[in-house]
Design a protein around this motif. Structure first.
Motif, PDB file in Angstrom:
ATOM      1  N   VAL A 130       0.858  -1.186   0.000  1.00  0.00           N
ATOM      2  CA  VAL A 130       0.000   0.000   0.000  1.00  0.00           C
ATOM      3  C   VAL A 130       0.893   1.234   0.000  1.00  0.00           C
ATOM      4  N   ALA A 131       0.545   2.229  -0.811  1.00  0.00           N
ATOM      5  CA  ALA A 131       1.370   3.434  -0.908  1.00  0.00           C
ATOM      6  C   ALA A 131       0.530   4.692  -0.736  1.00  0.00           C
ATOM      7  N   LEU A 132       1.080   5.659   0.005  1.00  0.00           N
ATOM      8  CA  LEU A 132       0.502   7.001   0.124  1.00  0.00           C
ATOM      9  C   LEU A 132       1.552   7.976  -0.395  1.00  0.00           C
ATOM     10  N   LEU A 133       1.228   8.661  -1.467  1.00  0.00           N
ATOM     11  CA  LEU A 133       2.241   9.423  -2.193  1.00  0.00           C
ATOM     12  C   LEU A 133       1.823  10.867  -2.453  1.00  0.00           C
TER      13      LEU A 133
ATOM     14  N   LYS B 137       3.048  14.152  -7.129  1.00  0.00           N
ATOM     15  CA  LYS B 137       2.800  12.713  -7.101  1.00  0.00           C
ATOM     16  C   LYS B 137       3.342  12.004  -8.342  1.00  0.00           C
TER      17      LYS B 137
ATOM     18  N   GLN C 151       5.423   8.529  -8.302  1.00  0.00           N
ATOM     19  CA  GLN C 151       4.836   7.324  -8.882  1.00  0.00           C
ATOM     20  C   GLN C 151       5.764   6.693  -9.908  1.00  0.00           C
TER      21      GLN C 151
ATOM     22  N   ASN D 111       7.278   3.041  -9.601  1.00  0.00           N
ATOM     23  CA  ASN D 111       6.998   2.056 -10.654  1.00  0.00           C
ATOM     24  C   ASN D 111       8.276   1.417 -11.169  1.00  0.00           C
TER      25      ASN D 111
ATOM     26  N   CYS E 292       0.932  -3.266  -5.969  1.00  0.00           N
ATOM     27  CA  CYS E 292       0.950  -2.040  -5.174  1.00  0.00           C
ATOM     28  C   CYS E 292      -0.280  -1.211  -5.480  1.00  0.00           C
TER      29      CYS E 292
ATOM     30  N   GLU F 103      -2.378   2.416  -4.534  1.00  0.00           N
ATOM     31  CA  GLU F 103      -2.240   3.727  -3.923  1.00  0.00           C
ATOM     32  C   GLU F 103      -3.546   4.109  -3.244  1.00  0.00           C
TER      33      GLU F 103
ATOM     34  N   GLN G  39      -5.581   6.954  -0.217  1.00  0.00           N
ATOM     35  CA  GLN G  39      -5.600   8.264   0.412  1.00  0.00           C
ATOM     36  C   GLN G  39      -5.490   8.082   1.937  1.00  0.00           C
TER      37      GLN G  39
ATOM     38  N   LYS H 284       4.772  11.233   2.104  1.00  0.00           N
ATOM     39  CA  LYS H 284       3.796  12.297   2.326  1.00  0.00           C
ATOM     40  C   LYS H 284       4.054  12.899   3.692  1.00  0.00           C
TER      41      LYS H 284
END
Length: 215
Positions: A5-8, A15, A19, A23, A37, A39, A41, A60
């Motif tokens: 899981v990603a928060l970017l 972003k 990303q 990637n 993966c 993304e 919020q 973030k």
């Protein structure tokens, strides 16, 4: 297949470049093992942590509106404690660049990281990143990029320093890792600019840190 899981992205960090960097790192990982993966919020984080992904990547900062007179933050005590509990129970966490920034020093989250961003000079400099002899978990590292030179405060007695940074304005720690309960935490300070984020040496290192936190 491993789930990450990603928060970017935030006010100061676009972003798109993050990303693209992620990637590239995931493409390297997928040569040997399958990784999915997604993304999310910030408002979805507690729900996703309950699903016990193999790892979470945070790029973030805590401030939502850093230029306003009244600055709001997104990481509540509840979220910080949920993160620490998730890692303690076996999850993996990568605090990447601004994922180390503006979080309260005494919060559950920062205590889990064992370190935090303090400041960077206003100007960007050529920053050389090199591995620390004796901590070769991520292999030998040596590359130079134009970057925000992050200066950090790290509890060096409770973690393992694997990367250092140096520019004309000084030296700092740039990467550290440790176990936390049954889980794993890794912190990585580069990179800010698109050029640095897409540097092949950096994306190779990023892939290795993601592999470690998600193992």
């Amino acid at each position: 297949m491993k789930k990450i899981v990603a928060l970017l992205g935030d006010y100061y960090h676009s972003k798109e470049a993050i990303q693209a960097s992620l990637n590239r790192a995931l493409t390297i990982l997928n040569e040997n093992e399958k990784v999915n993966c997604i993304e999310i919020q910030t408002g979805q984080l507690i729900e996703e942590l309950a699903k016990k992904p193999d790892a979470v990547i945070l790029f973030k900062e805590d401030r939502v509106n850093p230029t306003d007179q009244k600055v709001d933050t997104w990481m509540t005590d509840e979220i910080g404690e949920a993160i620490a509990q998730y890692v303690d129970q076996g999850g993996g966490w990568l605090g990447w660049h601004s994922g180390l920034a503006s979080y309260a020093a005494e919060s559950s989250y920062t205590k889990m990281l064992k370190g935090y961003f303090e400041y960077h000079p206003e100007l960007h400099y050529q920053v050389k990143y090199t591995s620390v002899i004796g901590n070769d978990e991520f292999g030998p590292v040596s590359f130079e990029i134009k970057d925000e030179h992050y200066f950090v405060n790290v509890n060096i007695e409770e973690t393992n320093i694997f990367l250092k940074s140096e520019s004309e304005v000084g030296q700092s720690i740039a990467g550290w890792f440790h176990d936390y309960g049954k889980g794993r935490v890794c912190c990585l300070t580069p990179a800010h600019n698109k050029e640095g984020l897409l540097d092949n040496h950096f994306t190779e290192l990023l892939s290795k840190t993601i592999k470690w936190v998600s193992r």
